[in-house]
Write a protein that holds these residues in place. Structure first.
Motif, PDB file in Angstrom:
ATOM      1  N   ILE A 131       0.910  -1.037   0.659  1.00  0.00           N
ATOM      2  CA  ILE A 131       0.115   0.166   0.277  1.00  0.00           C
ATOM      3  C   ILE A 131       0.814   1.158  -0.018  1.00  0.00           C
ATOM      4  N   GLY A 132       0.759   1.652  -1.445  1.00  0.00           N
ATOM      5  CA  GLY A 132       1.185   3.538  -1.428  1.00  0.00           C
ATOM      6  C   GLY A 132       2.223   3.241  -1.697  1.00  0.00           C
ATOM      7  N   MET A 133       3.125   2.046  -2.299  1.00  0.00           N
ATOM      8  CA  MET A 133       4.459   1.741  -3.275  1.00  0.00           C
ATOM      9  C   MET A 133       3.904   2.505  -4.107  1.00  0.00           C
ATOM     10  N   SER A 134       4.822   1.971  -5.943  1.00  0.00           N
ATOM     11  CA  SER A 134       4.644   2.893  -6.412  1.00  0.00           C
ATOM     12  C   SER A 134       4.917   1.644  -7.372  1.00  0.00           C
ATOM     13  N   GLN A 135       5.010   1.249  -8.712  1.00  0.00           N
ATOM     14  CA  GLN A 135       5.239   0.748  -9.630  1.00  0.00           C
ATOM     15  C   GLN A 135       5.544   1.756 -11.819  1.00  0.00           C
ATOM     16  N   PRO A 136       5.587   0.970 -11.980  1.00  0.00           N
ATOM     17  CA  PRO A 136       5.789   1.701 -13.448  1.00  0.00           C
ATOM     18  C   PRO A 136       5.020   1.390 -14.507  1.00  0.00           C
ATOM     19  N   LEU A 137       4.318   1.837 -15.080  1.00  0.00           N
ATOM     20  CA  LEU A 137       2.420   1.305 -15.784  1.00  0.00           C
ATOM     21  C   LEU A 137       2.829   0.080 -16.725  1.00  0.00           C
ATOM     22  N   HIS A 138       3.911   0.418 -17.564  1.00  0.00           N
ATOM     23  CA  HIS A 138       4.280  -0.369 -19.232  1.00  0.00           C
ATOM     24  C   HIS A 138       4.529  -1.461 -18.553  1.00  0.00           C
ATOM     25  N   ALA A 139       5.023  -2.143 -17.213  1.00  0.00           N
ATOM     26  CA  ALA A 139       5.544  -3.405 -17.090  1.00  0.00           C
ATOM     27  C   ALA A 139       4.676  -3.976 -16.089  1.00  0.00           C
ATOM     28  N   SER A 140       3.494  -3.830 -15.898  1.00  0.00           N
ATOM     29  CA  SER A 140       3.079  -4.481 -15.556  1.00  0.00           C
ATOM     30  C   SER A 140       1.913  -5.249 -15.308  1.00  0.00           C
ATOM     31  N   ALA A 141       0.454  -5.483 -15.281  1.00  0.00           N
ATOM     32  CA  ALA A 141      -0.236  -6.058 -15.736  1.00  0.00           C
ATOM     33  C   ALA A 141      -1.831  -4.758 -14.950  1.00  0.00           C
ATOM     34  N   LEU A 142      -1.264  -4.253 -13.626  1.00  0.00           N
ATOM     35  CA  LEU A 142      -2.723  -3.599 -13.222  1.00  0.00           C
ATOM     36  C   LEU A 142      -2.177  -2.041 -14.217  1.00  0.00           C
ATOM     37  N   GLY A 143      -0.597  -1.971 -14.869  1.00  0.00           N
ATOM     38  CA  GLY A 143      -0.563  -0.584 -15.491  1.00  0.00           C
ATOM     39  C   GLY A 143      -0.952  -0.466 -16.876  1.00  0.00           C
ATOM     40  N   LYS A 144      -0.971  -1.375 -16.722  1.00  0.00           N
ATOM     41  CA  LYS A 144      -1.271  -1.810 -18.101  1.00  0.00           C
ATOM     42  C   LYS A 144      -3.129  -1.362 -18.919  1.00  0.00           C
ATOM     43  N   CYS A 145      -3.100  -2.085 -17.810  1.00  0.00           N
ATOM     44  CA  CYS A 145      -5.270  -1.861 -17.915  1.00  0.00           C
ATOM     45  C   CYS A 145      -5.475  -0.194 -17.613  1.00  0.00           C
ATOM     46  N   LEU A 146      -4.647   0.608 -16.199  1.00  0.00           N
ATOM     47  CA  LEU A 146      -4.320   1.862 -15.984  1.00  0.00           C
ATOM     48  C   LEU A 146      -4.286   2.418 -17.169  1.00  0.00           C
ATOM     49  N   LEU A 147      -3.915   2.077 -18.565  1.00  0.00           N
ATOM     50  CA  LEU A 147      -3.476   2.750 -19.405  1.00  0.00           C
ATOM     51  C   LEU A 147      -4.525   2.941 -21.022  1.00  0.00           C
ATOM     52  N   LEU A 148      -5.859   1.875 -20.479  1.00  0.00           N
ATOM     53  CA  LEU A 148      -6.354   1.791 -21.516  1.00  0.00           C
ATOM     54  C   LEU A 148      -7.245   2.606 -22.336  1.00  0.00           C
ATOM     55  N   ASP A 149      -7.468   4.113 -20.891  1.00  0.00           N
ATOM     56  CA  ASP A 149      -8.023   5.495 -21.365  1.00  0.00           C
ATOM     57  C   ASP A 149      -6.600   6.111 -22.927  1.00  0.00           C
ATOM     58  N   THR A 150      -5.858   5.941 -22.728  1.00  0.00           N
ATOM     59  CA  THR A 150      -4.922   6.997 -22.938  1.00  0.00           C
ATOM     60  C   THR A 150      -4.416   6.631 -24.100  1.00  0.00           C
ATOM     61  N   GLU A 152      -1.845   6.694 -27.430  1.00  0.00           N
ATOM     62  CA  GLU A 152       0.149   6.434 -27.785  1.00  0.00           C
ATOM     63  C   GLU A 152       0.541   7.747 -28.248  1.00  0.00           C
ATOM     64  N   ASP A 153       0.399   8.966 -28.543  1.00  0.00           N
ATOM     65  CA  ASP A 153       1.178  10.115 -28.484  1.00  0.00           C
ATOM     66  C   ASP A 153       1.170  10.584 -26.969  1.00  0.00           C
ATOM     67  N   GLU A 154      -0.417  10.388 -26.088  1.00  0.00           N
ATOM     68  CA  GLU A 154      -0.647  11.009 -25.163  1.00  0.00           C
ATOM     69  C   GLU A 154       0.666  10.100 -23.630  1.00  0.00           C
ATOM     70  N   ARG A 155       0.641   8.546 -23.788  1.00  0.00           N
ATOM     71  CA  ARG A 155       1.687   7.760 -23.617  1.00  0.00           C
ATOM     72  C   ARG A 155       2.998   8.197 -23.634  1.00  0.00           C
ATOM     73  N   ARG A 156       2.991   8.162 -25.158  1.00  0.00           N
ATOM     74  CA  ARG A 156       4.867   8.661 -25.761  1.00  0.00           C
ATOM     75  C   ARG A 156       4.950  10.253 -24.561  1.00  0.00           C
ATOM     76  N   GLU A 157       3.973  10.981 -24.220  1.00  0.00           N
ATOM     77  CA  GLU A 157       4.665  11.860 -23.097  1.00  0.00           C
ATOM     78  C   GLU A 157       4.609  12.511 -21.685  1.00  0.00           C
ATOM     79  N   LEU A 158       3.216  10.781 -21.708  1.00  0.00           N
ATOM     80  CA  LEU A 158       3.614  10.399 -20.549  1.00  0.00           C
ATOM     81  C   LEU A 158       4.396   9.591 -19.671  1.00  0.00           C
ATOM     82  N   LEU A 159       5.665   8.721 -20.819  1.00  0.00           N
ATOM     83  CA  LEU A 159       6.100   7.734 -19.788  1.00  0.00           C
ATOM     84  C   LEU A 159       7.452   8.007 -20.635  1.00  0.00           C
TER      85      LEU A 159
END
Length: 258
Positions: A131-150, A152-159
């Protein structure tokens, strides 16, 4: 806000961040000063004030400082005020108990994910909480789900450039776009040793009242054990749990796949 007040808040925040990130227990004032780049006298004054307010604390006769009870209380209050945490806590705990693996709920915080819930099943004991810890979005199953509404241009700027953690880590934006399309079609994401060797996980998106992704829930654990129990079956468990949480958050209509 006066500049000196703002600077003081910034310095206090940097001290708390350094203490919170310690993996070796309480930190001495000299180590805190070195890590923050603050002078010894400034560090000593900040620690005295933070100690008085309960933001840091000394443990018994040990010479160093740890995070204090005030921070723990505020963190607890923040979680209890979070609707995703309220709706997902009992469901995630039941999921961990039933499957025997770790059940985690996370939300996106900028270019990282933050864990809101973490429960351990009999197959996944840990000596610490996520709880409270962080992980990268692109390398985790959780993160992939959290990126679904973005996009590719938004992801390039974000990541930006994607860090590589193992040979299985998604390393390019193009590959990430292809992976997210598979996740959209399947309704769930899999993480197969992309962040750490020997780890396998599956996750499903949690949606808010309007159908947008607001969080994600995962089941994770040792590679061999998850494969033994069947990743497809565990994925179904994660999707079902995500659906229950989404309904609790107010989702009343089906979400169409693109």
């Amino acid at each position: 806000m006066p500049a000196e007040v703002q600077q003081g808040f910034g310095r206090a925040a940097s001290v708390l961040a350094v203490i919170g990130a310690s993996t070796t227990g309480p930190m001495r004032a000299s180590d805190i000063a070195r890590a923050t780049g603050l002078g010894p006298s400034t560090t000593a004054r900040l620690l005295a004030t933070l100690d008085e307010l309960g933001y840091v604390a000394k443990v018994g006769d040990m010479p160093g400082y740890t995070i204090g009870t005030t921070v723990l209380r505020l963190a607890s209050e923040g979680l209890n005020q979070n609707p995703v945490h309220r709706e997902s806590r009992a469901i995630a705990e039941e999921l961990a108990n039933r499957t025997g693996f770790s059940a985690n709920v996370a939300v996106r915080d900028g270019n990282r994910l933050i864990y809101l819930c973490h429960f351990e099943g009999r197959h996944a004991p840990k000596s610490h909480t996520m709880i409270g810890m962080s992980q990268p979005l692109h390398a985790s199953a959780l993160g992939k789900c959290l990126l679904l509404d973005t996009t590719e241009d938004e992801r390039r700027e974000l990541l930006g450039e994607l860090p590589v953690y193992t040979a299985a880590t998604i390393a390019t934006q193009e590959a990430l776009t292809r992976e997210l399309e598979r996740v959209r079609q399947a309704g769930a994401a899999v993480e197969d040793q992309e962040l750490a060797l020997g780890r396998l996980g599956t996750a499903a998106p949690i949606r808010g009242p309007e159908g947008g992704v607001v969080a994600a829930i995962s089941i994770s654990g040792r590679l061999s054990l998850l494969r033994e129990h069947g990743i497809d079956r565990l994925t179904e468990d994660a999707v079902e749990a995500a659906d229950r949480i989404s309904v609790g958050l107010g989702l009343i209509t089906a979400v169409a796949h693109d």
